[in-house]
Scaffold this motif. Sequence first.
Motif, PDB file in Angstrom:
ATOM      1  N   ARG A   1      -8.447  -1.553   0.254  1.00  0.00           N
ATOM      2  CA  ARG A   1      -9.340  -2.718   0.179  1.00  0.00           C
ATOM      3  C   ARG A   1     -10.434  -2.449  -0.847  1.00  0.00           C
ATOM      4  N   ASP A   2     -10.435  -3.267  -1.900  1.00  0.00           N
ATOM      5  CA  ASP A   2     -11.404  -3.124  -2.997  1.00  0.00           C
ATOM      6  C   ASP A   2     -11.377  -1.732  -3.609  1.00  0.00           C
ATOM      7  N   ALA A   3     -10.196  -1.102  -3.639  1.00  0.00           N
ATOM      8  CA  ALA A   3     -10.078   0.272  -4.140  1.00  0.00           C
ATOM      9  C   ALA A   3      -8.769   0.452  -4.901  1.00  0.00           C
ATOM     10  N   HIS A   4      -8.336  -0.585  -5.604  1.00  0.00           N
ATOM     11  CA  HIS A   4      -6.995  -0.576  -6.190  1.00  0.00           C
ATOM     12  C   HIS A   4      -6.777   0.594  -7.150  1.00  0.00           C
ATOM     13  N   GLN A   5      -7.730   0.811  -8.067  1.00  0.00           N
ATOM     14  CA  GLN A   5      -7.534   1.843  -9.090  1.00  0.00           C
ATOM     15  C   GLN A   5      -7.460   3.243  -8.488  1.00  0.00           C
ATOM     16  N   ASP A   6      -8.400   3.541  -7.583  1.00  0.00           N
ATOM     17  CA  ASP A   6      -8.403   4.870  -6.947  1.00  0.00           C
ATOM     18  C   ASP A   6      -7.168   5.062  -6.069  1.00  0.00           C
ATOM     19  N   THR A   7      -6.752   3.995  -5.391  1.00  0.00           N
ATOM     20  CA  THR A   7      -5.532   4.068  -4.567  1.00  0.00           C
ATOM     21  C   THR A   7      -4.331   4.412  -5.444  1.00  0.00           C
ATOM     22  N   LEU A   8      -4.199   3.700  -6.560  1.00  0.00           N
ATOM     23  CA  LEU A   8      -3.070   3.918  -7.464  1.00  0.00           C
ATOM     24  C   LEU A   8      -3.060   5.346  -8.004  1.00  0.00           C
ATOM     25  N   GLU A   9      -4.232   5.840  -8.356  1.00  0.00           N
ATOM     26  CA  GLU A   9      -4.322   7.206  -8.898  1.00  0.00           C
ATOM     27  C   GLU A   9      -3.835   8.236  -7.880  1.00  0.00           C
ATOM     28  N   ILE A  10      -4.223   8.047  -6.620  1.00  0.00           N
ATOM     29  CA  ILE A  10      -3.801   9.008  -5.585  1.00  0.00           C
ATOM     30  C   ILE A  10      -2.308   8.855  -5.278  1.00  0.00           C
ATOM     31  N   LEU A  11      -1.796   7.642  -5.256  1.00  0.00           N
ATOM     32  CA  LEU A  11      -0.352   7.448  -5.054  1.00  0.00           C
ATOM     33  C   LEU A  11       0.432   8.184  -6.145  1.00  0.00           C
ATOM     34  N   LYS A  12      -0.074   8.129  -7.363  1.00  0.00           N
ATOM     35  CA  LYS A  12       0.624   8.781  -8.490  1.00  0.00           C
ATOM     36  C   LYS A  12       0.618  10.304  -8.368  1.00  0.00           C
ATOM     37  N   GLU A  13      -0.352  10.845  -7.650  1.00  0.00           N
ATOM     38  CA  GLU A  13      -0.426  12.302  -7.451  1.00  0.00           C
ATOM     39  C   GLU A  13       0.692  12.816  -6.536  1.00  0.00           C
ATOM     40  N   PHE A  14       1.316  11.885  -5.796  1.00  0.00           N
ATOM     41  CA  PHE A  14       2.345  12.279  -4.813  1.00  0.00           C
ATOM     42  C   PHE A  14       3.636  11.505  -5.082  1.00  0.00           C
ATOM     43  N   PRO A  15       4.325  11.842  -6.186  1.00  0.00           N
ATOM     44  CA  PRO A  15       5.502  11.048  -6.572  1.00  0.00           C
ATOM     45  C   PRO A  15       6.656  11.108  -5.576  1.00  0.00           C
ATOM     46  N   ASN A  16       6.660  12.097  -4.706  1.00  0.00           N
ATOM     47  CA  ASN A  16       7.746  12.206  -3.712  1.00  0.00           C
ATOM     48  C   ASN A  16       7.505  11.362  -2.466  1.00  0.00           C
ATOM     49  N   VAL A  17       6.312  10.802  -2.342  1.00  0.00           N
ATOM     50  CA  VAL A  17       5.961  10.015  -1.141  1.00  0.00           C
ATOM     51  C   VAL A  17       6.179   8.532  -1.439  1.00  0.00           C
ATOM     52  N   LYS A  18       6.789   7.829  -0.490  1.00  0.00           N
ATOM     53  CA  LYS A  18       7.008   6.377  -0.597  1.00  0.00           C
ATOM     54  C   LYS A  18       6.412   5.708   0.638  1.00  0.00           C
ATOM     55  N   GLY A  19       6.281   4.389   0.596  1.00  0.00           N
ATOM     56  CA  GLY A  19       5.757   3.713   1.775  1.00  0.00           C
ATOM     57  C   GLY A  19       5.473   2.245   1.535  1.00  0.00           C
ATOM     58  N   ILE A  20       4.498   1.752   2.281  1.00  0.00           N
ATOM     59  CA  ILE A  20       4.114   0.336   2.252  1.00  0.00           C
ATOM     60  C   ILE A  20       2.644   0.235   1.877  1.00  0.00           C
ATOM     61  N   VAL A  21       2.340  -0.625   0.910  1.00  0.00           N
ATOM     62  CA  VAL A  21       0.938  -0.990   0.668  1.00  0.00           C
ATOM     63  C   VAL A  21       0.688  -2.204   1.553  1.00  0.00           C
ATOM     64  N   HIS A  22       0.022  -1.936   2.675  1.00  0.00           N
ATOM     65  CA  HIS A  22      -0.090  -2.925   3.751  1.00  0.00           C
ATOM     66  C   HIS A  22      -1.171  -3.958   3.434  1.00  0.00           C
TER      67      HIS A  22
END
Length: 261
Positions: free
Chosen positions: A137-158
Motif C-alpha cells: 500500500r503506497d509502497a509500489h517501488q520499494d515492494t518491487l525492489e524487494i520482490l526482485k531480490e528474491f527471484p525464486n519466490v512467487k506469490g500473489i500481490v494481494h
Amino acid sequence: MENKYKIFDTHAHYDDEAFDEDREEVFKELKKSGVIGILNCASSYRSIEITDKLTKENDFIFGALGIHPENADEHNREVKDKIIELIKNNDKIIAIGEIGLDYYWDENPEKEVQKKVFREYMKLAEEFNMPVVIHDRDAHQDTLEILKEFPNVKGIVHCFSGSKEFAQECIKLGYYIGIGGVVTFKNAKKLIEVVKNIPLDRIVVETDCPYLSPEPNRGKRNKSDYIQYIIERIAIIKEIEPIEVNLAVNDNFKRLINKFI
C-alpha cells in the motif's frame, strides 16, 4: 445465494473479531453457497495460532502465516520460530503472508523496519519453497525492489492497487494479481484498466474479508461467497462468460500452490 460458481477465496481474515459471534454459522453457509476453499491469511502474532487452528478444524480452510507490515514491530526470533514450527507440523499451511509494506498510515512502523521484516519473510518463503501473499500500500517501488531480490519466490500481490505498468512488472517476476471487491466500485478506474490489460491467467480473486465488500454489499461485513460479484465484474471487463473467469482464477491459484494441495 445461488450456488453457480465454485469459489476459492485466496485472501480472507476469518480470525478477525468481526466473526467471533457467528464464525461457525458463516462457514456452514459458505459451504452451501459454493465456497470450496479459503486461504486465511494471518497478519499479527495473535492471528498466527488462530489461523493454524482454523485450518485444523475446517477441511476447506488453508493458511498463510506471516506478520503484516502494520504489525512489523511484533516481529522477533520467537515469532519466526513459532511460524516455522507451525509450517513444519501442519500441511495445510501453504503460504507465507500477509507480508509486505504499508506506507499509508503515519503511525505504521518505520519504513526500514518494515523492509527488514519483509525481507526476513521472503527469505523464509525461499527456504521452504513456499508462495507469498504480498501487501503493498503506497509502497509500489520499494515492494518491487524487494520482490526482485528474491527471484525464486512467487506469490500473489494481494488487493492490487498499482498501475497496469506495475502489474506487468509483478507478472514478469512470476506473481499473480489479487483482485477483490474494489473492482466493483464506481471509482475503480485504475483497477479496471489493470484487469483489462493483464492476462486472465495471472488473476486470482479474493475478499480480504471482513473488509472491502463488493457492490452491492459495500459497507457490510464481507465474506467469501461475495466473490461471485467480483467474478461477474471481471467477466464484464474482459468481455467473457463469468464461468470462464471462475474456472481460470481457480486454475491459477492451484498452479501457484500445486505442491501444497
